[in-house]
Design an enzyme around this catalytic site. Structure first.
Site, short mmCIF file in Angstrom:
data_model
loop_
_atom_site.label_atom_id
_atom_site.label_comp_id
_atom_site.label_asym_id
_atom_site.label_seq_id
_atom_site.Cartn_x
_atom_site.Cartn_y
_atom_site.Cartn_z
N SER B 164 -10.74 16.72 -66.99
CA SER B 164 -11.31 17.32 -67.88
C SER B 164 -12.05 18.77 -66.89
CB SER B 164 -12.21 16.56 -68.49
OG SER B 164 -12.03 17.51 -70.52
N ARG B 234 -20.15 14.96 -81.17
CA ARG B 234 -19.72 13.71 -80.88
C ARG B 234 -18.16 12.85 -81.45
NH1 ARG B 234 -18.08 12.38 -75.26
NH2 ARG B 234 -19.01 10.50 -75.27
N ASP B 330 -2.74 12.02 -73.23
CA ASP B 330 -3.89 12.83 -73.50
C ASP B 330 -3.06 13.34 -73.99
OD1 ASP B 330 -5.47 14.61 -73.04
OD2 ASP B 330 -5.39 14.38 -70.86
N HIS B 363 -6.85 10.92 -72.91
CA HIS B 363 -7.71 12.21 -72.19
C HIS B 363 -8.88 11.13 -71.08
CE1 HIS B 363 -8.86 15.55 -70.94
NE2 HIS B 363 -10.32 15.80 -71.73
N ASP B 364 -9.27 10.19 -71.79
CA ASP B 364 -10.31 9.52 -70.49
C ASP B 364 -9.97 8.40 -69.74
OD1 ASP B 364 -12.52 10.76 -71.97
OD2 ASP B 364 -13.13 9.67 -72.78
#
Lengths: 217, 391
Positions: B164, B234, B330, B363-364
């Site tokens: 990222s 967040r 992602d 994505h993570d």
């Protein structure tokens, strides 16, 4: 993994670690040269070239499993498509560009061939010969699409969409201004069977053809 | 441009109140010149190391953390009390083998875990910098890391890797300092931040700035912290780190209370409760102004812009061995972003590997136990280590 099937169905039979037809290609490549293997599969040839002949080797492979296998072995391989991704590579950036048992699975084989001889000083291309006598036998006697040891999948399941014969291939090369530097016809066992790589007998008895090409003058 | 005066060489208490060690004072005597024109130095960088540097200093791996990450790659993070973000990858015999490699992970410039950031005290005013902190870029973060490597006496790192925003730093490293990087692994990265990603960041920043406790950025002077705004930022961001499939698999429409809906606005769905937890856990460890500055740095990132719009030129003649990895699910840094970089590298006949890992974890994924991803990372590192003579 002593036996597996490739897109062309050639059996993996590795006395020296790689399939005999791949060994033949490896023999055509000078040690320490720069090699791009297009459609490198699980990386058998590339691994051999990198580790036995100290080549600076790269691969391009469309299949996820093949790419993963290559990267797990530490090979430099990009997941991509020969039909669309070859245009990125600079002209003359490799000594050899190998296209082993992949040509017949591309969408635009003639364009791919032009790209190979643009990117590499030499291109080494191998493909199954659709005019091999076993294929002819299937069509003439049985009226069926050939299903042979080299072409094991039925018509609806094969990734091979652009079959050609050795004669067709040579004609296309001539049309595209590509010169044939070396030629071999391999028998059912993937070995050089004592026949020339071109001509009537090659087209009849060669189960696959292996050609070294260069951009014509 | 105003220059930031030399702060005293001491560790300032951070938002978390924890004194991070080790720290290096960098930009002294020659200060760091930031993209915005401000000069910085001496300034503090906090970092962690794992393993030991070999005699010829050839075995260093630089791990670059993501937006909400920090230098605590492995072991227990002293602020959160939880394991580091790649804890299970670092150690003897592990993927980042500390018997073989010297792994360095610095907190980024502008961060809030020990490296100079907006929460620090501005010696000129005796108050937090807050919005007087200069706007930083990914390139500035990397320049600070270059100074850290100088400080550690390392000419070339064996590998720089990160996911990222960490991947953005990797790309910046490889493009701007190719001679100092033997191999580079940008994971789930992109050569620029897309309009959609800037949009998500803007939502987060607006949530922070709309919080009355933000106080125009001066919350420290008012002994406040925009907890709600930062938590909402967040929460919104966290949605982008997962995928629709992952949300469905984890939560579906499951309710917190098996007795059914209550016809109100409490966190009834498990996914709501999860996001609220993510939000509140984050504000306990992260500074709101740091969040503004770091998201801004990501927004500004556009590697090709430094080369007249040509990503090919960014990597002209690069000697670096690359391995790019993306993930199918992602949608924040989707595969075409990685593929664009691969095309630019192929145009240079660079030594590049690229694979898209098939996973639904979004994505993570680079932070999760994705076996195929890890096997490939291990394969690449081993291959590169052979070429570097480390094996």
């Amino acid at each position: 993994m002593s036996e597996e099937l490739t897109a062309a169905g050639g059996r993996t039979d590795r006395p020296d670690g790689i399939r005999v037809d791949l060994q033949l290609i490896a023999n055509m490549i000078d040690p320490g040269s720069r090699v791009l293997d297009v459609g490198c599969g699980d990386g058998s040839l590339l691994y051999h070239l990198v580790n036995r002949k100290a080549v600076d080797g790269r691969g391009l492979e469309i299949g996820q499993d093949g790419v993963n296998a290559c990267l797990r072995q530490g090979l430099s391989v990009v997941q991509g498509d020969a039909d669309t991704d070859l245009k990125d590579y600079p002209t003359g950036s490799f000594d050899y560009v190998v296209l082993s048992q992949t040509l017949q699975a591309t969408h635009r084989p003639a364009q791919v061939l032009r790209e190979l001889v643009r990117i590499g000083r030499y291109a080494i291309v191998s493909f199954p010969n659709f005019a091999h006598w076993r294929c002819r036998w299937h069509l003439v006697r049985r009226g069926r699409m050939p299903v042979t040891e080299n072409l094991p999948l039925p018509w609806h399941a094969t990734p091979n969409i652009h079959f050609c014969t050795i004669t067709d291939f040579l004609e296309t090369c001539a049309e595209q201004g590509i010169s044939v530097e070396r030629h071999h016809a391999l028998n059912d066992q993937g070995r050089i069977g004592g026949i020339r790589g071109t001509g009537f007998l090659a087209n009849l008895l060669g189960a696959q053809g292996v050609f070294m090409l260069a951009k014509g003058d | 441009m105003a220059s930031i005066e030399k702060p005293e060489a001491r560790a300032y208490p951070q938002a978390s109140g924890y004194e991070h060690r080790p720290v290096a004072m960098l930009g002294d005597p020659t200060p760091l010149i930031l993209d915005c024109g401000t000069t910085l130095g001496p300034f503090r960088t906090a970092y962690q190391t794992y393993g030991s540097l070999n005699r010829d200093k050839s075995n260093a791996i630089l791990a670059c953390h993501a937006l909400s990450g920090d230098q605590y790659l492995a072991g227990t993070n002293p602020v959160t009390g939880r394991a580091g973000w790649w804890d299970d990858l670092v150690g003897p015999g592990r993927l980042l083998d500390t018997d073989r490699y010297f792994v360095i992970c610095p907190n980024v410039l502008g961060g809030c875990m020990g490296t100079l950031g907006p929460a620090d005290i501005d010696p000129a005013t005796g108050k937090s910098y807050a919005l007087n902190f200069p706007v930083i870029t990914i390139a500035d973060m990397v320049r600070a890391q270059v100074l850290l490597l100088d400080h550690l006496g390392i000419d070339q790192v064996f590998c720089v890797l990160g996911g990222s925003m960490g991947g953005m730093q990797v790309l910046e490293w490889a493009a701007k300092f190719p001679e100092r990087v033997f191999s580079a692994v940008p994971i789930a990265a992109a050569a620029h931040h897309t309009a959609q990603n800037i949009a998500f960041h803007e939502v987060g920043r607006q949530a922070i700035m709309a919080d009355r406790d933000w106080c125009g950025g001066d919350y420290a002077a008012h002994d406040k912290h925009p907890r709600h705004g930062l938590a909402v930022a967040r929460m919104a961001a966290h949605i982008t780190y997962l995928s629709e499939a992952a949300f469905h698999r984890k939560f579906g429409r499951m309710l917190q209370d098996s007795n059914g809906v209550t016809y109100g606005f409490e966190a009834e769905f498990q996914v709501e409760s999860y996001l609220r937890h993510q939000g509140s856990a984050f504000v306990d460890r992260f500074d709101a102004n740091s969040y503004l500055y770091i998201t801004r740095a990501m927004d500004y990132f556009d590697l090709a812009a430094d080369y007249e719009g040509s990503l090919v030129a960014a990597f002209a003649g690069t000697p670096v061995r690359f391995c790019l990895i993306s993930f199918t699910s992602d949608w924040l840094f989707p595969t075409p972003e990685s593929r664009a970089i691969v095309h630019a590298l192929n145009s240079n006949a660079a030594n590049v590997s690229f694979v898209e890992i098939d996973t639904d974890t979004g994505h993570d994924s680079f932070l999760l136990d994705e076996p195929e991803f890890r096997a490939i990372l291990a394969g690449f590192l081993n291959g590169a280590a052979k070429h570097r003579g480390l094996i």
